[in-house]
Design a protein around this motif. Structure first.
Motif, PDB file in Angstrom:
ATOM      1  N   UNK A  44       0.847  -1.190   0.000  1.00  0.00           N
ATOM      2  CA  UNK A  44       0.000   0.000   0.000  1.00  0.00           C
ATOM      3  C   UNK A  44       0.885   1.244   0.000  1.00  0.00           C
ATOM      4  N   UNK A  45       0.506   2.239  -0.815  1.00  0.00           N
ATOM      5  CA  UNK A  45       1.242   3.502  -0.881  1.00  0.00           C
ATOM      6  C   UNK A  45       0.254   4.645  -1.093  1.00  0.00           C
ATOM      7  N   UNK A  46       0.369   5.644  -0.241  1.00  0.00           N
ATOM      8  CA  UNK A  46      -0.482   6.832  -0.354  1.00  0.00           C
ATOM      9  C   UNK A  46       0.381   8.072  -0.531  1.00  0.00           C
ATOM     10  N   UNK A  47      -0.093   8.979  -1.348  1.00  0.00           N
ATOM     11  CA  UNK A  47       0.509  10.301  -1.484  1.00  0.00           C
ATOM     12  C   UNK A  47      -0.514  11.312  -0.992  1.00  0.00           C
ATOM     13  N   UNK A  48      -0.395  11.656   0.273  1.00  0.00           N
ATOM     14  CA  UNK A  48      -1.395  12.483   0.967  1.00  0.00           C
ATOM     15  C   UNK A  48      -2.763  11.790   0.869  1.00  0.00           C
ATOM     16  N   UNK A  49      -3.733  12.402   0.210  1.00  0.00           N
ATOM     17  CA  UNK A  49      -5.073  11.813   0.168  1.00  0.00           C
ATOM     18  C   UNK A  49      -5.246  10.810  -0.969  1.00  0.00           C
ATOM     19  N   UNK A  50      -4.230  10.687  -1.825  1.00  0.00           N
ATOM     20  CA  UNK A  50      -4.343   9.816  -3.001  1.00  0.00           C
ATOM     21  C   UNK A  50      -3.797   8.427  -2.672  1.00  0.00           C
ATOM     22  N   UNK A  51      -4.619   7.407  -2.901  1.00  0.00           N
ATOM     23  CA  UNK A  51      -4.200   6.022  -2.726  1.00  0.00           C
ATOM     24  C   UNK A  51      -3.637   5.505  -4.047  1.00  0.00           C
ATOM     25  N   UNK A  52      -2.307   5.464  -4.145  1.00  0.00           N
ATOM     26  CA  UNK A  52      -1.675   5.001  -5.378  1.00  0.00           C
ATOM     27  C   UNK A  52      -1.737   3.490  -5.509  1.00  0.00           C
ATOM     28  N   UNK A  53      -1.540   2.787  -4.386  1.00  0.00           N
ATOM     29  CA  UNK A  53      -1.609   1.332  -4.349  1.00  0.00           C
ATOM     30  C   UNK A  53      -2.317   0.904  -3.076  1.00  0.00           C
ATOM     31  N   UNK A  54      -3.171  -0.095  -3.186  1.00  0.00           N
ATOM     32  CA  UNK A  54      -3.917  -0.578  -2.027  1.00  0.00           C
ATOM     33  C   UNK A  54      -3.867  -2.102  -2.006  1.00  0.00           C
ATOM     34  N   UNK A  55      -3.141  -2.664  -1.036  1.00  0.00           N
ATOM     35  CA  UNK A  55      -3.144  -4.102  -0.780  1.00  0.00           C
ATOM     36  C   UNK A  55      -2.792  -4.914  -2.027  1.00  0.00           C
ATOM     37  N   UNK A  56      -1.732  -4.512  -2.717  1.00  0.00           N
ATOM     38  CA  UNK A  56      -1.346  -5.148  -3.981  1.00  0.00           C
ATOM     39  C   UNK A  56      -0.426  -6.346  -3.728  1.00  0.00           C
ATOM     40  N   UNK A  97      -3.488   4.407 -17.404  1.00  0.00           N
ATOM     41  CA  UNK A  97      -2.685   5.450 -16.782  1.00  0.00           C
ATOM     42  C   UNK A  97      -3.194   5.717 -15.369  1.00  0.00           C
ATOM     43  N   UNK A  98      -2.269   5.818 -14.411  1.00  0.00           N
ATOM     44  CA  UNK A  98      -2.661   6.064 -13.033  1.00  0.00           C
ATOM     45  C   UNK A  98      -3.052   4.821 -12.260  1.00  0.00           C
ATOM     46  N   UNK A 123      -3.502  -4.142 -12.880  1.00  0.00           N
ATOM     47  CA  UNK A 123      -3.827  -3.192 -11.818  1.00  0.00           C
ATOM     48  C   UNK A 123      -4.922  -2.258 -12.310  1.00  0.00           C
ATOM     49  N   UNK A 124      -5.873  -1.973 -11.440  1.00  0.00           N
ATOM     50  CA  UNK A 124      -6.943  -1.015 -11.748  1.00  0.00           C
ATOM     51  C   UNK A 124      -7.178  -0.157 -10.510  1.00  0.00           C
ATOM     52  N   UNK A 125      -7.015   1.152 -10.672  1.00  0.00           N
ATOM     53  CA  UNK A 125      -7.167   2.087  -9.556  1.00  0.00           C
ATOM     54  C   UNK A 125      -6.318   1.685  -8.357  1.00  0.00           C
ATOM     55  N   UNK A 126      -5.086   1.221  -8.639  1.00  0.00           N
ATOM     56  CA  UNK A 126      -4.160   0.899  -7.565  1.00  0.00           C
ATOM     57  C   UNK A 126      -4.400  -0.416  -6.868  1.00  0.00           C
ATOM     58  N   UNK A 180     -11.075  -5.940 -20.406  1.00  0.00           N
ATOM     59  CA  UNK A 180     -12.173  -5.805 -19.450  1.00  0.00           C
ATOM     60  C   UNK A 180     -11.631  -5.595 -18.040  1.00  0.00           C
ATOM     61  N   UNK A 181     -10.563  -6.322 -17.691  1.00  0.00           N
ATOM     62  CA  UNK A 181      -9.962  -6.158 -16.369  1.00  0.00           C
ATOM     63  C   UNK A 181      -9.317  -4.783 -16.223  1.00  0.00           C
ATOM     64  N   UNK A 182      -8.722  -4.270 -17.298  1.00  0.00           N
ATOM     65  CA  UNK A 182      -8.069  -2.960 -17.254  1.00  0.00           C
ATOM     66  C   UNK A 182      -9.088  -1.835 -17.121  1.00  0.00           C
ATOM     67  N   UNK A 183     -10.186  -1.920 -17.871  1.00  0.00           N
ATOM     68  CA  UNK A 183     -11.134  -0.808 -17.950  1.00  0.00           C
ATOM     69  C   UNK A 183     -12.327  -0.941 -17.015  1.00  0.00           C
TER      70      UNK A 183
END
Length: 277
Positions: free
Chosen positions: A32-44, A60-61, A235-238, A256-259
């Motif tokens: 998990x990695x956060x940049x302030x309020x943004x969750x870049x990665x969650x439980x990956x 992207x993102x 990965x989708x939305x981190x 489908x998994x990406x989008x």
């Protein structure tokens, strides 16, 4: 073919599980990695085995580059576990990553136009014989590394400025082999390359696998991914959104998994053109 542990979180919620028979070279759990309020990665979660190319894909993102930077020692996770050969490690710096046998090629390549191929391969790690550089030994190793990759670079003395984009990418990949790494991370290695140069770089990537390394390939090009990858991690939305056998999965399922769209939307909707690229 090696049995792998695979949990596929496809859009309809189905999950498929298989058991692993060996210890991964690289294992990441709950990253998990956060940049302030943004969750870049969650439980990956991510595994990379020896003799394996794992493609990391996502929009992207999605968190691909953030994960790559953690493996490379550029960023530290806020939480989670990283193991190399089953042993828990921390990777606080790029130097620490290299010490653990991790080599990375980012998109900017970080090559020097005014130097030749050999000097670029050994930049910052020059071999010495007494007080002087051992140019002969470095050139010998450079030739061997390029042979191992089946590279078409004409000479280890060629200045980088004389090489094509594809040849420069070859130099960047060859540089990862200096120091005998076990894991190689490649960030969009075929971006902006011609069809011919892309094919050459893909051969180099397959050679890394043949040499026994574990390869993490980050790419937006599904044709390249399906040409060389053994497994595809989405990965989708981190977050993890699927792990697939590259030899069996369809373009529709991956997109489908990406989008987050359904497979039928991939085939009939505006994004269907992506499937033919």
């Amino acid at each position: 073919m090696r049995a792998i542990h695979c949990t596929q979180r496809v859009p309809d919620g189905e999950q498929v599980n298989e058991m692993s028979s060996d210890v991964p070279l690289l294992s990441m759990r709950g990253i998990t990695k956060r940049f302030q309020a943004v969750e870049a990665l969650v439980d990956v979660d991510l595994d990379v085995h020896a003799h394996e190319i794992v493609a990391l894909v996502g929009d992207n993102g999605a968190g691909k580059s953030t994960l790559a930077k953690m493996i490379s020692g550029v960023l530290a996770p806020d939480s989670g576990l990283i193991e190399i050969d089953g042993e828990q490690v921390t990777i606080p710096t790029a130097t620490a990553a290299r010490g653990l046998g991790i080599a990375t090629v980012f998109q900017d390549l970080a090559l020097c136009e005014n130097l030749d191929v050999t000097s670029n391969l050994f930049l910052g790690r020059e071999l010495r014989s007494g007080p002087s550089r051992d140019d002969g030994q470095m050139e010998h190793i450079a030739r061997q590394v390029l042979r191992d990759l089946n590279s078409r670079i004409p000479s280890v003395r060629s200045p980088l400025s004389s090489l094509s984009k594809g040849q420069r990418q070859s130099v960047a990949i060859a540089r990862t082999l200096i120091g005998s790494p076990r894991i190689v991370v490649l960030d969009e290695p075929t971006a902006s390359l011609s069809v011919g140069h892309t094919a050459e770089v893909l051969v180099h990537i397959e050679r890394l696998r043949d040499l026994g390394l574990g390869v993490l390939l980050i790419s937006h090009n599904m044709n390249d991914v399906r040409a060389v990858a053994d497994r595809i991690v989405v990965l989708r939305h981190g977050r993890n959104n699927g792990v697939f056998d590259a030899a069996q999965v369809s373009h529709e399922v991956i997109l489908a998994a990406i989008t987050g769209a359904t497979e039928s939307e991939m085939v009939s909707g505006p994004l269907s053109t992506l499937l033919r690229r």
